[in-house]
Design a protein around this motif. Structure first.
Motif, short mmCIF file in Angstrom:
data_model
loop_
_atom_site.label_atom_id
_atom_site.label_comp_id
_atom_site.label_asym_id
_atom_site.label_seq_id
_atom_site.Cartn_x
_atom_site.Cartn_y
_atom_site.Cartn_z
N PHE A 181 -10.12 -0.49 7.39
CA PHE A 181 -10.60 0.89 7.43
C PHE A 181 -9.40 1.81 7.62
CE2 PHE A 181 -13.57 -2.04 9.50
CZ PHE A 181 -14.66 -1.94 8.63
N PRO A 182 -9.01 2.57 6.61
CA PRO A 182 -7.79 3.38 6.69
C PRO A 182 -7.71 4.28 7.90
CG PRO A 182 -8.58 3.31 4.44
CD PRO A 182 -9.63 2.64 5.27
N ALA A 183 -8.83 4.77 8.40
CA ALA A 183 -8.80 5.68 9.54
C ALA A 183 -8.53 4.97 10.86
CB ALA A 183 -10.12 6.45 9.65
N LEU A 184 -8.65 3.62 10.87
CA LEU A 184 -8.63 2.90 12.13
C LEU A 184 -7.41 2.02 12.36
CD1 LEU A 184 -12.37 1.78 12.48
CD2 LEU A 184 -11.23 3.79 13.44
N SER A 185 -6.46 1.99 11.43
CA SER A 185 -5.29 1.13 11.63
C SER A 185 -4.12 1.62 10.81
CB SER A 185 -5.62 -0.32 11.24
OG SER A 185 -4.48 -1.14 11.39
N GLU A 186 -2.92 1.43 11.36
CA GLU A 186 -1.71 1.69 10.59
C GLU A 186 -1.53 0.64 9.49
OE1 GLU A 186 2.02 2.48 12.62
OE2 GLU A 186 0.92 2.98 14.45
N LEU A 187 -1.97 -0.56 9.74
CA LEU A 187 -1.71 -1.68 8.84
C LEU A 187 -2.55 -1.59 7.57
CD1 LEU A 187 -0.09 -4.39 8.85
CD2 LEU A 187 -2.18 -5.48 9.67
N VAL A 188 -1.89 -1.70 6.42
CA VAL A 188 -2.59 -1.73 5.13
C VAL A 188 -2.84 -3.19 4.78
CG1 VAL A 188 -2.47 -1.14 2.68
CG2 VAL A 188 -1.49 0.41 4.39
N THR A 189 -4.11 -3.60 4.78
CA THR A 189 -4.45 -5.01 4.53
C THR A 189 -5.15 -5.24 3.21
OG1 THR A 189 -6.55 -4.77 5.71
CG2 THR A 189 -4.65 -5.47 7.01
N ASP A 190 -5.51 -4.20 2.48
CA ASP A 190 -6.20 -4.34 1.21
C ASP A 190 -5.35 -5.15 0.24
OD1 ASP A 190 -7.60 -4.12 -1.13
OD2 ASP A 190 -7.40 -1.95 -1.32
N PRO A 191 -5.79 -6.34 -0.20
CA PRO A 191 -4.98 -7.15 -1.11
C PRO A 191 -4.58 -6.41 -2.38
CG PRO A 191 -6.83 -8.43 -0.26
CD PRO A 191 -7.06 -7.02 0.17
N ALA A 192 -5.45 -5.52 -2.86
CA ALA A 192 -5.14 -4.79 -4.09
C ALA A 192 -3.91 -3.91 -3.93
CB ALA A 192 -6.34 -3.94 -4.50
N ALA A 193 -3.65 -3.45 -2.71
CA ALA A 193 -2.48 -2.59 -2.48
C ALA A 193 -1.17 -3.33 -2.70
CB ALA A 193 -2.53 -2.02 -1.07
N TYR A 194 -1.22 -4.66 -2.60
CA TYR A 194 -0.01 -5.47 -2.76
C TYR A 194 0.11 -6.07 -4.17
CZ TYR A 194 0.29 -4.83 2.24
OH TYR A 194 0.39 -4.26 3.48
N ARG A 195 -0.83 -5.73 -5.04
CA ARG A 195 -0.77 -6.21 -6.42
C ARG A 195 -0.33 -5.12 -7.39
NH1 ARG A 195 -5.74 -9.12 -4.90
NH2 ARG A 195 -7.00 -7.41 -5.76
N ARG A 196 -0.20 -3.90 -6.91
CA ARG A 196 0.17 -2.77 -7.78
C ARG A 196 1.20 -1.92 -7.05
NH1 ARG A 196 -5.20 -1.14 -5.83
NH2 ARG A 196 -4.89 0.52 -4.28
N PRO A 197 1.93 -1.08 -7.79
CA PRO A 197 2.80 -0.12 -7.10
C PRO A 197 1.96 0.78 -6.19
CG PRO A 197 3.37 -0.26 -9.42
CD PRO A 197 2.07 -1.01 -9.25
N THR A 198 2.26 0.76 -4.91
CA THR A 198 1.43 1.46 -3.93
C THR A 198 2.31 2.32 -3.03
OG1 THR A 198 -0.20 -0.33 -3.90
CG2 THR A 198 -0.19 1.17 -2.01
N ARG A 199 1.95 3.59 -2.91
CA ARG A 199 2.65 4.48 -2.00
C ARG A 199 2.05 4.35 -0.60
NH1 ARG A 199 4.85 9.89 -5.05
NH2 ARG A 199 5.47 8.86 -7.00
N ALA A 200 2.93 4.40 0.39
CA ALA A 200 2.50 4.28 1.78
C ALA A 200 3.27 5.29 2.62
CB ALA A 200 2.74 2.86 2.30
N ASP A 201 2.75 5.57 3.81
CA ASP A 201 3.46 6.49 4.71
C ASP A 201 4.79 5.90 5.16
OD1 ASP A 201 1.43 8.42 4.60
OD2 ASP A 201 0.32 7.47 6.22
N TRP A 202 4.79 4.60 5.42
CA TRP A 202 6.04 3.92 5.75
C TRP A 202 5.85 2.43 5.51
CZ3 TRP A 202 6.81 0.60 10.16
CH2 TRP A 202 5.76 0.57 11.08
#
Length: 299
Positions: free
Chosen positions: A152-173
């Motif tokens: 849940f993006p509102a509840l954690s700093e950690l990005v765990t969505d597998p799809a985010a690691y299969r494509r070019p993904t922008r992140a805060d850090w």
């Protein structure tokens, strides 16, 4: 293509440095590059290993255990002319062509590019992307854990969505074990913040870059193995990591929000201390001490 300065900060890194150097030619394939190593007064054979295995590298002795950001700044000051910088931990093992893919992705507003990171012996990528710290995210991680909250993006700093690691993904850090930084981003952001000593310096830098219009992006075709550190098991290092999270939040928010954030972080560490985690017990005790957040970070 402009030269790439490969920046490495070492401190008692003799055991991991040979593997880093062995992987470097394949990792940097297709680029004109030069290695610059800032050594934070290692007491082991780090300097001798470097001089033996990489005699053409530029060695910058800092003369003290100055911290990670200070080492980066010292190496940058000694690097000469470069178009892009690759900042590496010495326990990184770049895979074939990793660096060029990162450098090539520094376009369209991207100032910082990071690879897929794999832990040694694991086939799935490490969750290296992060969202900006917030009170709600700190509370979510305290109550249900960062991995579960990461759904849940509102509840954690950690990005765990597998799809985010299969494509070019922008992140805060992103985890700072390996990152390419454009010359424009470096010029726009200035030196790394040396006040953190260790941990949160990459968070601060990525957020500062974002504030100035430079995005951080994952390039999934670039891959590296990260051997990892001991912050998860060392009470001293975990305490430093925890305190620096709150220090950074305080830099960017008012006193009331900071008090709420600190309380949420303290709740997380206290709950884990109750489960028998010594590192969290030490971190909770440090957070609870008056003045701990104002102390100068150090080893």
């Amino acid at each position: 293509m402009s030269a790439v300065a490969v920046i490495v900060v070492t401190w008692n890194s003799a055991s991991v440095l040979p593997g880093f150097l062995a992987a470097l030619p394949d990792g940097m394939a297709g680029l004109d590059w030069h290695l610059v190593v800032a050594d934070n007064d290692s007491a082991d054979d780090t300097v001798e290993v470097l001089r033996t295995l990489a005699p053409d590298a530029t060695l910058v002795p800092t003369g003290r255990n100055a911290g990670y950001a200070a080492g980066i700044n010292a190496a940058l000051n000694a690097a000469g002319e470069y178009g892009t910088v690759l900042i590496c931990n010495p326990d990184i093992r770049m895979r074939q062509g990793c660096a060029k893919r990162l450098v090539d992705s520094l376009r369209d507003g991207v100032g910082i590019a990071v690879p897929l990171l794999y832990e040694e012996g694991r086939e799935t990528p490490h969750h290296s992307l992060r969202r900006e710290p917030s009170v709600l995210r700190a509370l979510g991680e305290a109550l249900i854990g960062n991995t579960r909250a990461g759904r849940f993006p509102a509840l954690s700093e950690l990005v765990t969505d597998p799809a985010a690691y299969r494509r070019p993904t922008r992140a805060d850090w992103a985890t700072g074990a390996l990152m390419a930084v454009s010359g424009d981003c470096l010029a726009g952001c200035g030196p790394w913040d040396e006040s953190f000593f260790l941990y949160s310096e990459e968070t601060e830098y990525c957020l500062r870059a974002r504030d100035r219009g430079y995005a951080t992006r994952l390039e999934p075709t670039a891959e590296a193995v990260h051997l990892g550190g001991d912050s998860q098991v060392s009470p001293r290092l975990w305490t430093l990591l925890t305190l620096n999270r709150v220090r950074l939040y305080r830099r960017r928010h008012g006193p009331l929000a900071t008090a709420a954030f600190r309380t949420a972080v303290l709740l997380r560490e206290t709950s884990r201390a109750a489960l028998g985690r010594p590192a969290s017990r030490a971190a909770a005790a440090a957070l609870a001490r008056r003045g701990a957040l104002h102390a100068t970070p150090g080893p």
